[in-house]
Design an enzyme around this catalytic site. Sequence first.
Site, PDB file in Angstrom:
ATOM      1  NE  ARG A 199      -0.488  -0.130   4.881  1.00 34.76           N
ATOM      2  CZ  ARG A 199      -1.077   0.079   6.016  1.00 34.76           C
ATOM      3  NH1 ARG A 199      -2.241   0.666   6.042  1.00 34.76           N
ATOM      4  NH2 ARG A 199      -0.522  -0.283   7.140  1.00 34.76           N
ATOM      5  CG  ASP A 220       8.286  -6.980   6.546  1.00 35.58           C
ATOM      6  OD1 ASP A 220       8.600  -7.815   7.411  1.00 35.58           O
ATOM      7  OD2 ASP A 220       7.182  -6.418   6.536  1.00 35.58           O
TER       8      ASP A 220
END
Length: 521
Positions: free
Chosen positions: A103, A269
């Site tokens: 996103r 991440d």
Amino acid sequence: MNNLLEDTFTKELPQDPILENTRRQVEKACYSFVIPKKTANPKLLHVAPEMAATLGINNDFLTTKEFLEIVTGNKVVDNSKPYAMCYGGHQFGNWAGQLGDGRAINLGEIVHDKKRWFLQLKGAGETPYSRTADGLAVLRSSVREYLCSEAMFYLGVPTTRALSLSLTGDNVLRDMLYNGNQAFEKGAIVSRVAPSFLRFGNYEIFSSRQDYKTLKTLVDYTIKHFYPHITENGKVGYIQFFKEVAERTLTMIIHWQRVGFVHGVMNTDNLSILGLTIDYGPYGWLEGYDTDWTPNTTDRQHKRYRYGNQPNIGLWNLYQLANSVYPLIEDAEPLEAILEDYNNNYASQYLDMMSAKVGFFAKDEKDAQLLEALEAVLQTIETDMTLFFRLLSDVSKKDSASLAVTKIKEAFYSPEALKENILTNWENWFTRYLKRLAIESFSDAERKEKMHLVNPKYVLRNYMAQLAIDKADEGDYSLIDELYTLLKNPYDEQPDNEKWFAKRPEWARNKVGCSMLSCSS
Ligand code: AMP
Ligand code: MG
């Protein structure tokens, strides 16, 4: 923003040949081109003028419709070719495969004052990496990211930055606590800025797929642009690169421990290759000093990412990065030595950092013991971390131990519980502390001034962000601005803002958003 054009990432790195915005595994590519979703009725809630100036964006432009459209994804300027990055990651200790910018959409790079910045929209819609989610972000998490990333910057903690906070005008469905209670929330977009948004996971993904060619291309790109002083080629350069990533990661985490910041989701991440705090999700600030505390309810059971475990997790994540770059080096020994150094450096940097917090500027061999004893005594009674360290600078060399306790008493959540053994322990600790202070050559006033530089008076307590969110939800954005302004000078005395130098109010103790946060954002 016509300087948004100097794109190195898309020019120098391999792209995903597929241009459709469909969810997929993307192989042998660092990114996929994708256009941000159009928003229904965008509205700018706040801009960080200092960040804008750093990017060379004119003040007048910030109030234009064009600026609003750019930072909400409705307008893509000429020369900008938006894209989402491909990365993988270890989540809560397990390899999770491909994740990627689900996103976040990068608009491109801005060069100003010889510095290069990447501009990214968070919450701008689906990408090939959105997996099962919608690519959107809600107001509460966007306010939190916006305020906290700027607050961290002003605290001197390495971090990604924020340029703007906007509403999209769209509604977004969320199950905030993952308990089956879905509700619509206001959609929002933060435009964020960093020298790079590359994460450990960007490298891990190629290694996991044994795509060492793309791995090498990406590492070479990273060194060229972000570690340009590393001039050695091949193995020697890669080892040096890993060493510097390890050092930066450690520096960042020492800062977190200093200010009481708990990231909450230190998956690989979410660890930046530049040692920047990145991805502000269910983070929190220690109120009562408690090394076992984590704000993230998703991690409630194992507390993997608790405050006291952050340095260990930094190391664990570096092990994963070492494994990923190993194929370029094929020699475990230097990598192991760097990981071992992390532990040694941690011990000495942590000691230096804590010493500065308590006002020890001379060295004494018993300092480590005394600081360990402090951590223990701090946890015998709920003690507000920020208040305690700030008030500690009021203690004078001439004080008695009992007077010293009185001076920091405001930091206790239940001062009435300060009796018997607990009180004795505190007085005993202060007896040792005062004895130790005697060897300091700085006067009380000088020591206080130096302590104030490392012990913030104001941090973005969880309830403060929640108050700003609750008001914003009702259409009142004044508290966002008030907190933004307050947190620009976190180490200064701000007599008009004493109300924010206070313990968390009782109503916030167990309130969702204040002490309990989930990954849902
Ligand atoms: P996090 O640990 O929250 O930083 O996110 C883990 C992964 O989930 C990343 O790949 C994110 O891009 C992705 N992600 C998180 N929220 C969303 C969302 N609402 N839509 C699409 N992807 C998401
Ligand atoms: Mg993330």
